[in-house]
Design a protein around this motif. Structure first.
Motif, PDB file in Angstrom:
ATOM      1  N   LEU A 214       4.803  42.379  -4.864  1.00 47.83           N
ATOM      2  CA  LEU A 214       4.820  42.376  -6.328  1.00 47.83           C
ATOM      3  C   LEU A 214       3.623  43.127  -6.881  1.00 47.83           C
ATOM      4  N   ILE A 215       2.453  42.908  -6.300  1.00 50.65           N
ATOM      5  CA  ILE A 215       1.237  43.576  -6.773  1.00 50.65           C
ATOM      6  C   ILE A 215       1.348  45.084  -6.572  1.00 50.65           C
ATOM      7  N   LEU A 216       1.831  45.498  -5.413  1.00 50.41           N
ATOM      8  CA  LEU A 216       2.018  46.931  -5.154  1.00 50.41           C
ATOM      9  C   LEU A 216       2.960  47.550  -6.182  1.00 50.41           C
ATOM     10  N   TRP A 217       4.053  46.860  -6.471  1.00 50.39           N
ATOM     11  CA  TRP A 217       5.049  47.378  -7.411  1.00 50.39           C
ATOM     12  C   TRP A 217       4.491  47.438  -8.827  1.00 50.39           C
ATOM     13  N   MET A 218       3.781  46.390  -9.239  1.00 44.46           N
ATOM     14  CA  MET A 218       3.204  46.365 -10.583  1.00 44.46           C
ATOM     15  C   MET A 218       2.192  47.485 -10.772  1.00 44.46           C
ATOM     16  N   GLU A 219       1.329  47.658  -9.782  1.00 44.63           N
ATOM     17  CA  GLU A 219       0.321  48.716  -9.885  1.00 44.63           C
ATOM     18  C   GLU A 219       0.977  50.092  -9.918  1.00 44.63           C
ATOM     19  N   GLN A 220       2.030  50.261  -9.155  1.00 45.43           N
ATOM     20  CA  GLN A 220       2.750  51.537  -9.155  1.00 45.43           C
ATOM     21  C   GLN A 220       3.363  51.821 -10.521  1.00 45.43           C
ATOM     22  N   GLN A 221       3.978  50.787 -11.130  1.00 45.45           N
ATOM     23  CA  GLN A 221       4.564  50.964 -12.449  1.00 45.45           C
ATOM     24  C   GLN A 221       3.514  51.354 -13.482  1.00 45.45           C
ATOM     25  N   GLN A 226       0.692  55.538 -16.881  1.00 49.68           N
ATOM     26  CA  GLN A 226      -0.539  56.241 -17.234  1.00 49.68           C
ATOM     27  C   GLN A 226      -0.397  57.740 -17.030  1.00 49.68           C
ATOM     28  N   GLN A 227       0.281  58.128 -15.955  1.00 51.44           N
ATOM     29  CA  GLN A 227       0.484  59.553 -15.706  1.00 51.44           C
ATOM     30  C   GLN A 227       1.368  60.173 -16.777  1.00 51.44           C
ATOM     31  N   GLN A 228       2.386  59.455 -17.198  1.00 54.00           N
ATOM     32  CA  GLN A 228       3.266  59.965 -18.243  1.00 54.00           C
ATOM     33  C   GLN A 228       2.531  60.106 -19.568  1.00 54.00           C
ATOM     34  N   HIS A 230      -0.648  60.616 -19.895  1.00 54.63           N
ATOM     35  CA  HIS A 230      -1.672  61.657 -19.787  1.00 54.63           C
ATOM     36  C   HIS A 230      -1.052  63.055 -19.758  1.00 54.63           C
ATOM     37  N   TYR A 231       0.022  63.223 -18.962  1.00 53.64           N
ATOM     38  CA  TYR A 231       0.598  64.546 -18.781  1.00 53.64           C
ATOM     39  C   TYR A 231       1.855  64.764 -19.611  1.00 53.64           C
ATOM     40  N   GLY A 232       2.433  63.672 -20.158  1.00 56.48           N
ATOM     41  CA  GLY A 232       3.673  63.800 -20.893  1.00 56.48           C
ATOM     42  C   GLY A 232       4.838  63.824 -19.938  1.00 56.48           C
ATOM     43  N   PRO A 233       6.062  63.734 -20.477  1.00 59.55           N
ATOM     44  CA  PRO A 233       7.255  63.762 -19.623  1.00 59.55           C
ATOM     45  C   PRO A 233       7.353  65.088 -18.888  1.00 59.55           C
ATOM     46  N   VAL A 234       7.795  64.995 -17.660  1.00 62.30           N
ATOM     47  CA  VAL A 234       7.955  66.200 -16.841  1.00 62.30           C
ATOM     48  C   VAL A 234       9.229  66.925 -17.248  1.00 62.30           C
TER      49      VAL A 234
END
Length: 240
Positions: A214-221, A226-228, A230-234
Motif C-alpha cells: 500500500l505504501i509503495l502504491w501510494m507513494e507512486q501515485q 507531482q510529475q504531471q 510539474h511537466y504538465g500532461p504528456v
C-alpha cells in the motif's frame, strides 16, 4: 459500522491508536511519568500526537489514492478531560485530548468499550472491510487497481492468529504471491527529522514500512501527480 462508508472506494487503513501513541512517546523519549522515575520500572505515557502524525501521512495521499483512515482507541482515552498537563492522574495533556475530540467529531475515531480488547476492534473492522471489498471485486470489474483493508500497528497479533484462522489469512494477504490490493498489517517507525511545532516542541515524522504494497502504491501515485503538475500532461505528436 460508523466511519466505514458502504459505497466508498479506495483502501481503508485502521490505525491501532494505542500502539501508535505509545510508539510515538517511546521514540520521542519524553513520555515518562515523573512520579515513576525513581521506581525500578518507568511507566510510559501515550502521546496521541503520534496518531495525528499517522493520520496526516495518509490524508496527504488521499487525493491520489482515495485512502480512508479510522483510528481505534480504548474509550478511556477520551472519557474525561484532564484539568492540566501536570496531573499524574491525567491520561494525557489537554491539547492531546482535544486532538482526539476532533477525530471523534470528524467520525474518524472508534472507541472500544471499557474492559474490551481494542485490538479485537482493530482486526474486526479491517477484516469486515476486507471481506466486503473482496465481495465487491467479484461482482464488478470497475474498481481501482488497489483496494484492501489494512491496519497500522507494530503489534504482531499473535493471540489473534491462534484464535482466528481468518486473521491469519488477512495478515498474510500482503505478500509477493497475492495480487496488489489485499490486506495485512503495516509496520512503522517514528523518526526525528528536526521538525518543531509553533511552541518549539519536537514533532516526529512517521515512516510506514517502505516495502509494504500500500505504501509503495501510494507513494507512486503521489509521484506521478507531482510529475504531471510539474511537466504538465504528456502529449504526443506524429513525426513529419
Amino acid at each position: 459500522m460508523e466511519g466505514v462508508e458502504l459505497g466508498a472506494m479506495g483502501p481503508l487503513v485502521v490505525i491501532d491508536g494505542a500502539n501508535v501513541a505509545y510508539a510515538y512517546a517511546d521514540a520521542l523519549g519524553a513520555g515518562y511519568d515523573d512520579s515513576y522515575r525513581n521506581h525500578r520500572s518507568r511507566r510510559l505515557e501515550p502521546n496521541v500526537v503520534g496518531i495525528q502524525v499517522a493520520c496526516q501521512y495518509f490524508w496527504q495521499h488521499a487525493a491520489t489514492s482515495s485512502v480512508r483512515v479510522l483510528v481505534v482507541l480504548p474509550a478511556s482515552y477520551v472519557n474525561a478531560k484532564p484539568r492540566d498537563g501536570k496531573s499524574t492522574n491525567a491520561l494525557m495533556e489537554t491539547d492531546q485530548w482535544e486532538l482526539l475530540q476532533q477525530l471523534k467529531q470528524d467520525g474518524k475515531l472508534v472507541l472500544a468499550p471499557p474492559t474490551d480488547d481494542d485490538d479485537a476492534y482493530v482486526l474486526t473492522i479491517a477484516l469486515r472491510e476486507w471481506t466486503r471489498q473482496q465481495q465487491q471485486q467479484q461482482q464488478s470489474k470497475e474498481h481501482p487497481l488497489l483496494l484492501g483493508a489494512y491496519c497500522l500497528s507494530n503489534d504482531l497479533f499473535r493471540d489473534a492468529l491462534e484464535r482466528n484462522p481468518r486473521v491469519r489469512e488477512w495478515l498474510q494477504a500482503n505478500n509477493h504471491t497475492t495480487t496488489v490490493g489485499s490486506g495485512g498489517r503495516i509496520s512503522f517507525a517514528f523518526v526525528d527529522m528536526g521538525q518543531v511545532d509553533d511552541h518549539g516542541q519536537r514533532i516526529l515524522d512517521i515512516v510506514p514500512n517502505p516495502r509494504h504494497e500500500l505504501i509503495l502504491w501510494m507513494e507512486q501515485q503521489s509521484q506521478e501527480q507531482q510529475q504531471q503538475q510539474h511537466y504538465g500532461p504528456v502529449s504526443y505528436t506524429s513525426g513529419v
